[in-house]
Design an enzyme around this catalytic site. Structure first.
Site, PDB file in Angstrom:
ATOM      1  N   HIS A   1      -8.556   7.865  12.856  1.00 33.07           N
ATOM      2  CA  HIS A   1      -7.781   7.861  11.611  1.00 33.07           C
ATOM      3  C   HIS A   1      -6.735   8.984  11.555  1.00 33.07           C
ATOM      4  O   HIS A   1      -5.617   8.773  11.073  1.00 33.07           O
ATOM      5  CB  HIS A   1      -8.745   7.967  10.425  1.00 33.07           C
ATOM      6  CG  HIS A   1      -8.205   7.407   9.147  1.00 33.07           C
ATOM      7  ND1 HIS A   1      -9.013   6.874   8.177  1.00 33.07           N
ATOM      8  CD2 HIS A   1      -6.934   7.290   8.673  1.00 33.07           C
ATOM      9  CE1 HIS A   1      -8.260   6.456   7.157  1.00 33.07           C
ATOM     10  NE2 HIS A   1      -7.013   6.704   7.440  1.00 33.07           N
TER      11      HIS A   1
ATOM     12  N   PRO B   1       1.352   4.436  -3.141  1.00 36.96           N
ATOM     13  CA  PRO B   1       0.950   4.503  -4.543  1.00 36.96           C
ATOM     14  C   PRO B   1       0.352   5.853  -4.923  1.00 36.96           C
ATOM     15  O   PRO B   1       0.337   6.225  -6.077  1.00 36.96           O
ATOM     16  CB  PRO B   1      -0.106   3.399  -4.670  1.00 36.96           C
ATOM     17  CG  PRO B   1      -0.591   3.155  -3.287  1.00 36.96           C
ATOM     18  CD  PRO B   1       0.557   3.457  -2.391  1.00 36.96           C
TER      19      PRO B   1
ATOM     20  N   TYR C   1     -12.020   4.785   3.126  1.00 35.31           N
ATOM     21  CA  TYR C   1     -11.580   4.140   1.877  1.00 35.31           C
ATOM     22  C   TYR C   1     -12.741   3.889   0.929  1.00 35.31           C
ATOM     23  O   TYR C   1     -12.532   3.575  -0.245  1.00 35.31           O
ATOM     24  CB  TYR C   1     -10.850   2.815   2.161  1.00 35.31           C
ATOM     25  CG  TYR C   1      -9.625   2.932   3.048  1.00 35.31           C
ATOM     26  CD1 TYR C   1      -9.036   4.167   3.316  1.00 35.31           C
ATOM     27  CD2 TYR C   1      -9.056   1.803   3.632  1.00 35.31           C
ATOM     28  CE1 TYR C   1      -7.922   4.268   4.143  1.00 35.31           C
ATOM     29  CE2 TYR C   1      -7.938   1.895   4.455  1.00 35.31           C
ATOM     30  CZ  TYR C   1      -7.387   3.129   4.713  1.00 35.31           C
ATOM     31  OH  TYR C   1      -6.288   3.217   5.534  1.00 35.31           O
TER      32      TYR C   1
ATOM     33  N   LYS D   1     -11.300   2.350  10.927  1.00 38.01           N
ATOM     34  CA  LYS D   1     -10.895   3.657  11.448  1.00 38.01           C
ATOM     35  C   LYS D   1     -12.042   4.659  11.414  1.00 38.01           C
ATOM     36  O   LYS D   1     -12.840   4.664  10.480  1.00 38.01           O
ATOM     37  CB  LYS D   1      -9.713   4.203  10.631  1.00 38.01           C
ATOM     38  CG  LYS D   1      -8.582   3.191  10.503  1.00 38.01           C
ATOM     39  CD  LYS D   1      -7.416   3.686   9.670  1.00 38.01           C
ATOM     40  CE  LYS D   1      -6.481   2.540   9.344  1.00 38.01           C
ATOM     41  NZ  LYS D   1      -6.912   1.774   8.162  1.00 38.01           N
TER      42      LYS D   1
ATOM     43  N   TRP E   1      -6.441   0.602   1.352  1.00 34.17           N
ATOM     44  CA  TRP E   1      -6.486   1.992   0.876  1.00 34.17           C
ATOM     45  C   TRP E   1      -6.217   2.011  -0.630  1.00 34.17           C
ATOM     46  O   TRP E   1      -5.333   1.305  -1.117  1.00 34.17           O
ATOM     47  CB  TRP E   1      -5.412   2.815   1.603  1.00 34.17           C
ATOM     48  CG  TRP E   1      -5.371   4.257   1.208  1.00 34.17           C
ATOM     49  CD1 TRP E   1      -6.432   5.085   0.991  1.00 34.17           C
ATOM     50  CD2 TRP E   1      -4.195   5.058   1.006  1.00 34.17           C
ATOM     51  NE1 TRP E   1      -5.992   6.354   0.668  1.00 34.17           N
ATOM     52  CE2 TRP E   1      -4.628   6.359   0.661  1.00 34.17           C
ATOM     53  CE3 TRP E   1      -2.822   4.800   1.092  1.00 34.17           C
ATOM     54  CZ2 TRP E   1      -3.730   7.409   0.395  1.00 34.17           C
ATOM     55  CZ3 TRP E   1      -1.942   5.838   0.823  1.00 34.17           C
ATOM     56  CH2 TRP E   1      -2.388   7.133   0.484  1.00 34.17           C
TER      57      TRP E   1
ATOM     58  N   ASP F   1      -6.805  -4.597   6.893  1.00 39.91           N
ATOM     59  CA  ASP F   1      -6.833  -3.219   7.395  1.00 39.91           C
ATOM     60  C   ASP F   1      -7.800  -2.386   6.557  1.00 39.91           C
ATOM     61  O   ASP F   1      -7.574  -2.170   5.371  1.00 39.91           O
ATOM     62  CB  ASP F   1      -5.426  -2.615   7.339  1.00 39.91           C
ATOM     63  CG  ASP F   1      -5.403  -1.216   7.930  1.00 39.91           C
ATOM     64  OD1 ASP F   1      -5.548  -1.099   9.163  1.00 39.91           O
ATOM     65  OD2 ASP F   1      -5.273  -0.229   7.167  1.00 39.91           O
TER      66      ASP F   1
ATOM     67  N   GLN G   1      -0.977   3.615  14.162  1.00 39.27           N
ATOM     68  CA  GLN G   1      -0.696   3.209  12.782  1.00 39.27           C
ATOM     69  C   GLN G   1      -0.216   4.424  11.992  1.00 39.27           C
ATOM     70  O   GLN G   1      -0.934   5.417  11.880  1.00 39.27           O
ATOM     71  CB  GLN G   1      -1.952   2.605  12.133  1.00 39.27           C
ATOM     72  CG  GLN G   1      -1.638   2.016  10.757  1.00 39.27           C
ATOM     73  CD  GLN G   1      -2.883   1.599   9.985  1.00 39.27           C
ATOM     74  OE1 GLN G   1      -3.161   2.117   8.910  1.00 39.27           O
ATOM     75  NE2 GLN G   1      -3.629   0.644  10.523  1.00 39.27           N
TER      76      GLN G   1
END
Length: 315
Positions: free
Chosen positions: A114, A212, A52, A81, A24, A47, A180
């Protein structure tokens, strides 16, 4: 000897590598180098997600690694996802096919819903008018068909509260293997973790070092005095301590980095452990959720009027 904790066994019997590289917010242009470095360092879990916007580049990097004989497909664990605009049952297999084409793979090890949120087909971005009413049971049935087809060797969810996970477990023929969610020392997910454990659903932690995308909060976790003092005592970095804490609690961790030195540092979490007398100090850290999903909430549109409704009070 410290217990390495290199894998977690899922309810399918599959063994998922405990540390995965998150992708991501890894821009196209740098994500291929990050994936390549990670696999050469020893990561075997990547992942990904359609949302993304970088799966094509991840796929190119994987193909190159396969053709060079660095690693075989069967040695890797690849997760992706289903995005919110592909929740209609007829769109779910098409979405997976698109992801497999981008990643240049025949199957995924794990495919997740997701978010428990649906959007209009073909919609882009987070405009409230794109939000629709999710029908998780129908979407899940389509996910189960992908599991039966072998294209997704395990299926699961992401960003599901205890209540939403419980509702799904009540109707699922194939129970989700994984939930997740955001999980780190600032958001330890005690209630959800206990619930997942009681139901045989593996909790996987994204943003294990903070996020982030949420301002300065990322560096805060790594500067937290509890974590820095433990790191100092053990001769480790704060990031390593935060990741090892997750493994010892029993969940996989998905640290994201595009910096090779940090990718390496984040993988050095297997041959040591945090002793009990230091581990218990994590309970002193005040809790704050960083990823709230505010873009999925609207007073009149979609399914959730408030952030509390989206997370069923787990905020």
């Amino acid at each position: 000897m410290a217990q390495a904790i290199r894998f977690f066994e899922l309810n399918t019997g599959a063994k998922m590598p405990s540390v995965g590289l998150g992708t991501w917010q890894s821009d196209p242009g740098v994500v291929a180098a990050a994936v390549t470095a990670a696999i050469k360092i020893g990561y075997r879990h990547i992942d990904c997600a359609q949302a993304y916007g970088n799966e094509k580049e991840v796929g190119t990097a994987l193909q190159k690694l396969f053709s060079e004989g660095v690693v075989k497909r069967e040695d890797l664990w690849i997760t992706s996802k289903l995005w919110c605009n592909d929740h209609a049952p007829e769109d779910v297999p098409k979405a997976l096919d698109r992801t497999l084409e981008n990643l240049q793979l025949d199957y995924l090890d794990l495919y997740l819903i997701h978010w428990p949120v649906s959007m209009r087909k073909g919609s882009v971005g987070f405009k409230p008018e794109n939000l629709t009413q999710p029908d998780i049971p129908s979407t899940w049935k389509a996910m189960e068909a992908l599991y039966h087809s072998g294209k997704a060797r395990a299926i699961g969810v992401s960003n599901f509260s205890s209540k939403k996970l419980g509702d799904l477990l009540d109707i699922a023929e194939v129970p989700p293997a994984v939930n997740q969610v955001e999980c780190h020392p600032y958001w330890q997910q005690g209630k959800l973790r206990e619930f997942c454990k009681s139901k045989g659903v593996h909790l996987s932690g994204y943003s294990p070092l903070g996020s982030p995308g949420t301002g300065s909060l990322k560096s805060d976790i790594l500067k937290n005095p509890v974590i820095t003092s433990i790191a100092e005592k053990l001769g480790k970095t704060p990031a390593q301590v935060a990741l090892r804490w997750g493994l010892q609690l029993g969940h996989s961790v998905l640290p994201k980095s595009t910096n090779e030195a940090r990718i390496k540092e984040n993988f050095n979490v297997f041959d040591w452990s945090i002793p009990d007398d230091l581990f218990c100090k994590f309970s002193e850290i005040p809790q704050v959720k960083l990823i709230k999903g505010t873009g999925f909430v609207h007073e009149t549109l979609g399914a959730y009027k408030t952030v509390e409704e989206l997370w069923d009070g787990e905020v």
